[in-house]
Enzyme design. Structure first.
Site, PDB file in Angstrom:
ATOM      1  N   CYS A  43       0.818  -1.225   0.000  1.00 35.53           N
ATOM      2  CA  CYS A  43       0.000   0.000   0.000  1.00 35.53           C
ATOM      3  C   CYS A  43       0.851   1.274   0.000  1.00 35.53           C
ATOM      4  O   CYS A  43       0.558   2.230  -0.736  1.00 35.53           O
ATOM      5  CB  CYS A  43      -0.929   0.002   1.207  1.00 35.53           C
ATOM      6  SG  CYS A  43      -0.184  -0.648   2.709  1.00 35.53           S
TER       7      CYS A  43
ATOM      8  N   HIS B 292      -3.137   6.219   4.509  1.00 36.54           N
ATOM      9  CA  HIS B 292      -1.741   6.461   4.871  1.00 36.54           C
ATOM     10  C   HIS B 292      -1.298   7.852   4.413  1.00 36.54           C
ATOM     11  O   HIS B 292      -1.662   8.304   3.323  1.00 36.54           O
ATOM     12  CB  HIS B 292      -0.816   5.474   4.146  1.00 36.54           C
ATOM     13  CG  HIS B 292      -0.964   4.038   4.545  1.00 36.54           C
ATOM     14  ND1 HIS B 292      -1.671   3.600   5.646  1.00 36.54           N
ATOM     15  CD2 HIS B 292      -0.437   2.912   3.970  1.00 36.54           C
ATOM     16  CE1 HIS B 292      -1.584   2.280   5.727  1.00 36.54           C
ATOM     17  NE2 HIS B 292      -0.853   1.841   4.720  1.00 36.54           N
TER      18      HIS B 292
END
Ligand code: NAP
Ligand code: 3JM
Length: 354
Positions: free
Chosen positions: A130, A254
């Site tokens: 990710c 994130h």
């Protein structure tokens, strides 16, 4: 001509798996049949696909009979065991785990960067980590025009990157803290390790295991995946990459503080970089300091895009820049990139229908 593809989602009950179902529902892929697979713990559980009930089945080698496309997100050991079985039965697999990412025969793909690598697949395509994916979406448009000499990244990674049970642990720790109780930690920083620490109201500079080379495995993944995606070789020294990965008490999306040194130091400017990001596929420029506009996890969550802002020059090193990049780790960081790869495989006729 077939009416569509038989698709299996491996790990369908998880944080990524539930998003894989949503992203597949919204995709351009014609689905003739869906199989939702998980562990024996979930067998018999009811989930929905396009408004219809689907019973979750325990994943076994035979589950892949007749399946054309597998979207896998059930952990590395499950992928290592089951994906060769799916390939043997003629399926093409897009794998979310790190199990096959460094295999030279397995394309590691962010469609905005290296879609062409899909043409070399042998049944398995790997979805990058990710944190790597969102950095690639932000940096590829800059690399293409100005070149990159060096990347220094520090991540601020959301709890959901460690799975649904880890996200639940963050919420229960936060509740305990507010109730004046002692917080108990069983998962963070990483499930299989010896020590566990609370994430709520805390920061943990460890994601995945710490290796003998003093880097965490997540940091190692970011370094080598970047080189494989951008340069085609996991050890290519042409772009120097270093990373520090930190878990933060944010549920989803994130953040990354990224420092780059470009090759073309004369022509790279903040305005030119802003324009490139503004025009780049998958990226959204959110950079208006005058109005305090910059990417934030609460705004990025639920979107397929990668948001880029706070672009500014290193005042003492011409041709170097800082920026702040945020994306939903469960969508572009996992489920959307996986379904996007599957869409390209279908569009480019790289899946054989049985
Ligand atoms: P999660 O919420 O813990 O879900 C795990 C899923 O795997 C569940 O559906 C679980 O089924 C299933 N599973 C576990 N053991 C299994 C087994 N032996 N056989 C079949 N299914 C099994 O984790 P997650 O966050 O969704 O992540 C899943 C995996 O995706 C991770 O381990 C990682 O490798 C990968 N991942 C990749 C990215 C990325 O950036 N590309 C991001 C996050 C995760 P039950 O409900 O039955 O237990
Ligand atoms: C993200 O197999 C496992 O224990 C999964 C660990 C894991 C990974 C991985 O290494 O596949 C958890 C969260 C990732 C990833 O995307 O690299």
């Amino acid at each position: 001509m077939s009416e569509g593809y038989e698709v299996a989602i491996l790990g369908a009950t998880g944080a990524v798996g539930t998003r894989l179902i949503q992203q597949l529902e919204q995709s351009t892929i014609p689905v003739s049949k869906i199989k939702l697979l998980a562990s024996s713990r979930s067998a018999g559980k009811k989930l929905q696909f396009k408004g219809e009930d689907v019973i979750v089945e325990e994943a076994k080698p035979e589950s892949f009979e007749g399946v054309d496309i597998v979207l896998a997100s059930a952990g590395g050991s499950v992928s290592k065991k089951l994906l060769p079985e799916a390939v043997k039965r003629g399926a093409v697999c897009v794998d979310n785990t790190s199990a096959f990412r460094m295999d030279p025969d397995v394309p590691l793909v962010v469609p905005e960067v290296n879609e062409k690598a899909l043409y070399n697949h042998h049944g398995i395509i790997a979805n990058p980590n990710c944190s790597t994916i969102q950095m690639m979406v932000a940096l590829e448009p800059i690399r293409k025009v100005f070149g990159l000499k060096q990347i220094i990244v520090s991540t601020y990674q959301a709890a959901s990157g460690a799975g649904q049970s880890a996200l639940n642990e963050l919420y229960s720790e936060a509740q305990d803290y507010l109730d004046g109780k002692e917080m108990s930690a069983d998962i963070f920083p990483t499930k299989g390790d010896k020590e566990h620490y609370p994430l709520a109201f805390n920061l943990l500079p460890q994601i995945d295991v710490l290796e003998d080379n003093l880097y965490s495995h997540e940091e190692w993944k970011m370094i080598h995946e970047t080189k494989k995606i951008m340069l085609g070789d996991m050890n290519d020294p042409k772009i120097k990459v270093t990373a520090t990965c930190v878990r933060v008490p944010v549920p989803i999306s994130h953040g990354e503080s990224i420092y780059i040194e470009v090759e073309d130091k004369e022509n790279a400017t903040v305005d030119a970089i802003r324009k490139l990001i503004d025009e780049a596929p998958g990226a959204v420029l959110q950079d208006d300091p005058e109005h305090q506009v910059y990417p934030q996890p609460i705004n990025a969550t639920g979107s397929r895009d990668t948001f880029v802002g706070r672009i500014r020059p290193d005042l003492e090193n011409k041709g170097s820049f800082n920026m702040w990049v945020v994306s939903d780790n469960l969508l572009k960081g996992a489920a959307w990139n996986t379904v996007q790869i599957a869409e390209r495989l279908v569009a480019d006729d790289l899946v054989e229908v049985k």
